[in-house]
Design an enzyme around this catalytic site. Structure first.
Site, PDB file in Angstrom:
ATOM      1  N   SER A  99      24.236  41.032  71.426  1.00 29.29           N
ATOM      2  CA  SER A  99      24.206  41.798  70.171  1.00 29.29           C
ATOM      3  C   SER A  99      23.553  43.138  70.464  1.00 29.29           C
ATOM      4  O   SER A  99      22.333  43.192  70.677  1.00 29.29           O
ATOM      5  CB  SER A  99      23.374  41.062  69.113  1.00 29.29           C
ATOM      6  N   LYS A 174      28.334  42.056  63.563  1.00 32.34           N
ATOM      7  CA  LYS A 174      27.129  41.285  63.898  1.00 32.34           C
ATOM      8  C   LYS A 174      25.887  41.887  63.229  1.00 32.34           C
ATOM      9  O   LYS A 174      25.013  41.161  62.750  1.00 32.34           O
ATOM     10  CB  LYS A 174      26.952  41.243  65.427  1.00 32.34           C
ATOM     11  N   LYS A 242      15.236  44.080  66.896  1.00 30.07           N
ATOM     12  CA  LYS A 242      16.230  44.939  67.556  1.00 30.07           C
ATOM     13  C   LYS A 242      17.475  45.093  66.667  1.00 30.07           C
ATOM     14  O   LYS A 242      17.980  46.195  66.455  1.00 30.07           O
ATOM     15  CB  LYS A 242      16.593  44.305  68.910  1.00 30.07           C
TER      16      LYS A 242
HETATM   17  P1  NAD Z   1      17.331  35.455  76.381  1.00 29.59           P
HETATM   18  O1  NAD Z   1      16.222  36.444  76.513  1.00 29.59           O
HETATM   19  O2  NAD Z   1      17.020  34.003  76.287  1.00 29.59           O
HETATM   20  O3  NAD Z   1      18.372  35.615  77.599  1.00 29.59           O
HETATM   21  C1  NAD Z   1      18.750  36.832  78.154  1.00 29.59           C
HETATM   22  C2  NAD Z   1      19.119  36.621  79.615  1.00 29.59           C
HETATM   23  O4  NAD Z   1      19.531  37.876  80.168  1.00 29.59           O
HETATM   24  C3  NAD Z   1      17.954  36.131  80.487  1.00 29.59           C
HETATM   25  O5  NAD Z   1      18.399  35.042  81.269  1.00 29.59           O
HETATM   26  C4  NAD Z   1      17.630  37.329  81.376  1.00 29.59           C
HETATM   27  O6  NAD Z   1      17.226  36.937  82.674  1.00 29.59           O
HETATM   28  C5  NAD Z   1      18.968  38.014  81.454  1.00 29.59           C
HETATM   29  N1  NAD Z   1      18.836  39.442  81.769  1.00 29.59           N
HETATM   30  C6  NAD Z   1      18.126  40.381  81.103  1.00 29.59           C
HETATM   31  N2  NAD Z   1      18.268  41.569  81.695  1.00 29.59           N
HETATM   32  C7  NAD Z   1      19.092  41.376  82.764  1.00 29.59           C
HETATM   33  C8  NAD Z   1      19.599  42.214  83.768  1.00 29.59           C
HETATM   34  N3  NAD Z   1      19.288  43.512  83.802  1.00 29.59           N
HETATM   35  N4  NAD Z   1      20.423  41.656  84.698  1.00 29.59           N
HETATM   36  C9  NAD Z   1      20.741  40.341  84.677  1.00 29.59           C
HETATM   37  N5  NAD Z   1      20.280  39.505  83.737  1.00 29.59           N
HETATM   38  C10 NAD Z   1      19.459  40.008  82.806  1.00 29.59           C
HETATM   39  O7  NAD Z   1      18.169  35.948  75.114  1.00 29.59           O
HETATM   40  P2  NAD Z   1      19.187  35.080  74.224  1.00 29.59           P
HETATM   41  O8  NAD Z   1      18.431  34.443  73.106  1.00 29.59           O
HETATM   42  O9  NAD Z   1      20.060  34.271  75.097  1.00 29.59           O
HETATM   43  O10 NAD Z   1      20.020  36.275  73.531  1.00 29.59           O
HETATM   44  C11 NAD Z   1      21.011  37.005  74.233  1.00 29.59           C
HETATM   45  C12 NAD Z   1      21.753  37.872  73.225  1.00 29.59           C
HETATM   46  O11 NAD Z   1      22.366  37.023  72.244  1.00 29.59           O
HETATM   47  C13 NAD Z   1      20.859  38.860  72.466  1.00 29.59           C
HETATM   48  O12 NAD Z   1      21.535  40.073  72.280  1.00 29.59           O
HETATM   49  C14 NAD Z   1      20.647  38.167  71.138  1.00 29.59           C
HETATM   50  O13 NAD Z   1      20.381  39.092  70.086  1.00 29.59           O
HETATM   51  C15 NAD Z   1      21.967  37.431  70.958  1.00 29.59           C
HETATM   52  N6  NAD Z   1      21.920  36.234  70.129  1.00 29.59           N
HETATM   53  C16 NAD Z   1      20.931  35.310  70.289  1.00 29.59           C
HETATM   54  C17 NAD Z   1      20.904  34.183  69.464  1.00 29.59           C
HETATM   55  C18 NAD Z   1      19.813  33.131  69.581  1.00 29.59           C
HETATM   56  O14 NAD Z   1      19.683  32.298  68.673  1.00 29.59           O
HETATM   57  N7  NAD Z   1      19.003  33.127  70.643  1.00 29.59           N
HETATM   58  C19 NAD Z   1      21.900  33.995  68.492  1.00 29.59           C
HETATM   59  C20 NAD Z   1      22.926  34.921  68.389  1.00 29.59           C
HETATM   60  C21 NAD Z   1      22.923  36.043  69.213  1.00 29.59           C
END
Ligand code: NAD
Length: 297
Positions: A99, A174, A242
């Site tokens: 997102s 979103k 964010k």
């Molecule tokens: P998270 O922090 O658990 O996971 C993010 C992953 O990205 C981590 O494994 C991290 O190591 C990796 N990462 C970060 N920077 C990186 C880079 N430069 N190179 C390689 N890997 C990298 O986050 P999440 O909860 O999985 O959320 C991910 C996205 O999904 C976000 O944009 C969030 O807003 C969206 N989202 C999350 C949820 C939820 O409930 N958690 C629901 C809908 C949408």
């Protein structure tokens, strides 16, 4: 080539990315994986291959998915050192399921298109539960032909899959989703706080309201979290901040007022200022509790 013959890539294996990638692997696809944190051991196997960079993923895969925290992370993974752009060749497709900013997404898409590749923005709703159950809602922006090609893969991760419009429109959808969710969490928090301060049992109030016009998924899931104090994420307050910032920045650029969104963003700021940015967004109720000097539970 059938979709099963295509090689897939997945960059970003956190709360959401890990279970989403697992569904692609389970369906029999070869999936090339990369993440900043350690690749979860349970993902690795015959069909899942660890890569050392996003560039390597893009070299080996035909369709590259990303599930990263924020806009700068997507920019780095796409265009930074050893990034996706360095590994792409014409005909490949990049699918960003994070997102992130709708405006920046349009720029990302143009730069990827200039390399002869398609770009889809495809953020999701449904949380960790939806990611694990493959029941995510997926909101897609991009060309119809690319959407049609990737749709069978989206169907392995989600249920309600909509091509909203061109690049950026998936992300705009979103942001709209996150406005609705934040305002609902604030509404449920205020209602439960009011009921509790008045001496009613918030668990009984929630149970009663679940049968009426105020029933919602947020009252059900986040209301229960507020009562049981289960604030481990889920969806982190920092990530929802964010998303609301994206809403407020976009509104400012367009000259539109979003007063309730601004208010919800302030409540999340109170949480962050009190060290709660890594708690689930249902902990927004804590900001109301601080102001009321009263706890729901
Ligand atoms: P998270 O922090 O658990 O996971 C993010 C992953 O990205 C981590 O494994 C991290 O190591 C990796 N990462 C970060 N920077 C990186 C880079 N430069 N190179 C390689 N890997 C990298 O986050 P999440 O909860 O999985 O959320 C991910 C996205 O999904 C976000 O944009 C969030 O807003 C969206 N989202 C999350 C949820 C939820 O409930 N958690 C629901 C809908 C949408």
């Amino acid at each position: 080539m059938s979709i099963l013959g295509l090689k897939l890539g997945f960059v970003g294996l956190g709360i959401m990315g890990a279970p989403m990638a697992a569904h692609l692997i389970k369906a029999g696809h070869d999936v090339f994986l990369s993440t900043r944190s350690k690749i979860p051991a349970e993902l690795l196997g015959d069909k899942a291959h660890a890569c050392t960079s996003a560039k390597e993923v893009a070299q080996k895969a035909d369709i590259i998915f990303m599930m990263l925290p924020d806009t700068p992370d997507v920019a780095t993974v796409l265009f930074g050192d050893a990034g996706v752009a360095q590994g792409l060749s014409p005909g490949k497709t990049v699918v960003d399921m994070s997102s992130v900013s709708p405006m920046d997404t349009k720029e990302f898409a143009q730069k990827i298109n200039a390399l002869g590749c398609d770009y889809l923005d495809a953020p999701v709703s449904g949380g960790e539960v939806g990611a694990k159950a493959a029941s995510l809602t997926i909101m897609v922006g991009g060309p119809e032909a690319a959407f049609d090609k990737v749709k069978p893969l989206f169907e392995l991760m989600g249920k309600n899959i909509t091509l909203v419009g061109g690049n950026g429109d998936g992300q705009t959808c979103k942001v709209a989703n996150q406005i609705i969710v934040a305002l609902n969490i604030a509404a449920v928090g205020e209602a439960l706080l009011f009921a509790s301060k008045a001496g009613a049992d918030p668990a009984k109030v929630r149970q009663a309201l679940m049968g009426g016009f105020a029933a919602s998924r947020i009252l059900e899931v986040h209301g229960e979290r507020m009562i049981k104090r289960t604030f481990a994420p889920g969806f982190r307050i920092g990530l929802h901040q964010k998303d609301l910032n994206l809403a407020l920045q976009g509104a400012k650029a367009m000259g539109v007022a979003l007063p309730q969104t601004a208010s919800a963003a302030q409540l999340m700021q109170v949480c962050a200022a009190n060290g709660m940015q890594d708690l689930d967004h249902s902990a927004l109720v804590r900001s109301l509790e601080l102001m009321a000097n009263h706890s729901v539970a």
